[in-house]
Design a protein around this motif. Structure first.
Motif, mmCIF file in Angstrom:
data_model
loop_
_atom_site.group_PDB
_atom_site.id
_atom_site.type_symbol
_atom_site.label_atom_id
_atom_site.label_comp_id
_atom_site.label_asym_id
_atom_site.label_seq_id
_atom_site.Cartn_x
_atom_site.Cartn_y
_atom_site.Cartn_z
ATOM 1 N N ALA A 79 2.146 12.651 -1.537
ATOM 2 C CA ALA A 79 1.865 11.228 -1.751
ATOM 3 C C ALA A 79 0.804 10.734 -0.772
ATOM 4 N N SER A 80 0.901 11.166 0.485
ATOM 5 C CA SER A 80 -0.096 10.772 1.484
ATOM 6 C C SER A 80 -1.457 11.374 1.162
ATOM 7 N N LEU A 81 -1.459 12.600 0.666
ATOM 8 C CA LEU A 81 -2.715 13.238 0.286
ATOM 9 C C LEU A 81 -3.371 12.487 -0.870
ATOM 10 N N VAL A 82 -2.569 12.060 -1.830
ATOM 11 C CA VAL A 82 -3.075 11.267 -2.959
ATOM 12 C C VAL A 82 -3.705 9.975 -2.445
ATOM 13 N N GLY A 83 -3.041 9.329 -1.489
ATOM 14 C CA GLY A 83 -3.581 8.096 -0.923
ATOM 15 C C GLY A 83 -4.919 8.317 -0.229
ATOM 16 N N CYS A 84 -5.033 9.414 0.520
ATOM 17 C CA CYS A 84 -6.284 9.724 1.223
ATOM 18 C C CYS A 84 -7.437 9.907 0.245
ATOM 19 N N ILE A 85 -7.195 10.676 -0.811
ATOM 20 C CA ILE A 85 -8.239 10.947 -1.797
ATOM 21 C C ILE A 85 -8.606 9.675 -2.559
ATOM 22 N N ALA A 86 -7.583 8.882 -2.900
ATOM 23 C CA ALA A 86 -7.808 7.666 -3.687
ATOM 24 C C ALA A 86 -8.678 6.664 -2.931
ATOM 25 N N ILE A 87 -8.345 6.403 -1.670
ATOM 26 C CA ILE A 87 -9.112 5.385 -0.931
ATOM 27 C C ILE A 87 -10.521 5.882 -0.608
ATOM 28 N N ASN A 88 -10.682 7.187 -0.379
ATOM 29 C CA ASN A 88 -12.018 7.730 -0.144
ATOM 30 C C ASN A 88 -12.899 7.568 -1.378
#
Length: 256
Positions: free
Chosen positions: A231-240
């Motif tokens: 979930a945290s990885l998804v957040g990192c990719i999404a905001i980038n």
């Protein structure tokens, strides 16, 4: 000189403000009810470090020395300043026991990776260890994805051990290496428009399902260990991806 990435700087500024806001709540003893939209803010810093890593083929000692001056030297300076202020406060309060002056700071330093007078500094030794180990691993021929999977698997095993006796900079390093190596592996194709859309949809699912992010410091998640990391990885990719795509639009409107 390498040109700075304005989109990355913007996200970093936002994440720092979010972190400061959270620490202010702790200091003031308040807890505002607001959605934790940036639950992935701490993993993002490790992920970003991996994105920006370039193998310079310098000797490992030279690279570690650079990381020391960038991360560990500031840790030493601000730890000393924080402990001096903390000691003065104890003296003003009339504390005469030696424990908070000597034992507690040393224990906090060894096991917590920080000093009693400035506990948020745990992040710097953690990132220092993560970057040094990751640099060593990525000089090998193996894919960053392989090291990421190995690191998160070892971190999962470590999560079953008593965290009280495992230093924070060791406990957090495994998940830190996971996000660092994933940042290195995904740094180019994460900006494809369809990847951004899929990750934003994934982030919506995370919010709707109330999935918790990953706590790097404690090496755990209130959700499943692997689901929290994902979930945290998804957040990192999404905001980038989102920041990268909207930056030209904002720049065009400002010029107009």
């Amino acid at each position: 000189m390498i040109e700075r990435r304005k989109d990355i700087d913007a996200i970093a500024g936002l994440m720092i403000l979010w972190m400061v806001f959270g620490h202010l709540q702790q200091v003031c003893g308040t807890q505002l009810q607001y959605p934790n939209l940036l639950f992935f803010f701490m993993p993002w810093f490790y992920y970003k470090s991996g994105m920006l890593f370039e193998n310079t083929f310098e000797p490992l000692c030279a690279q570690v020395s650079k990381k020391y001056h960038k991360l560990f030297r500031p840790f030493i300076i601000y730890a000393i300043v924080g402990q001096i202020v903390f000691t003065v406060c104890l003296l003003v309060e009339g504390v005469d026991s030696l424990k908070p002056y000597l034992y507690s700071p040393l224990r906090s330093l060894v096991l917590g990776g920080c000093i009693s007078g400035n506990t948020p500094l745990w992040f710097l030794p953690s990132l220092f260890v993560t970057q040094c180990v990751s640099i060593f691993l990525l000089t090998k021929k193996n894919s960053p994805l392989l090291w990421a999977l190995v690191a998160i698997a070892l971190g999962f095993v470590l999560s079953f051990m008593d965290s009280r006796f495992i230093p924070t900079y060791i406990r957090s390093a495994f998940s830190g290496i996971f996000f660092f190596c994933m940042g290195k592996w995904l740094k180019d194709w994460q900006y494809k428009w369809w990847i951004t859309i899929v990750m934003l949809l994934g982030l919506i699912v995370v919010f709707l399902c109330h999935i918790s992010g990953f706590d790097i410091r404690e090496n755990n998640s209130d959700s499943n260990y692997f689901i929290g990391a994902l979930a945290s990885l998804v957040g990192c990719i999404a905001i980038n991806g989102l920041t990268k795509w909207i930056q030209p639009i904002l720049k065009l409107r400002i010029l107009q």
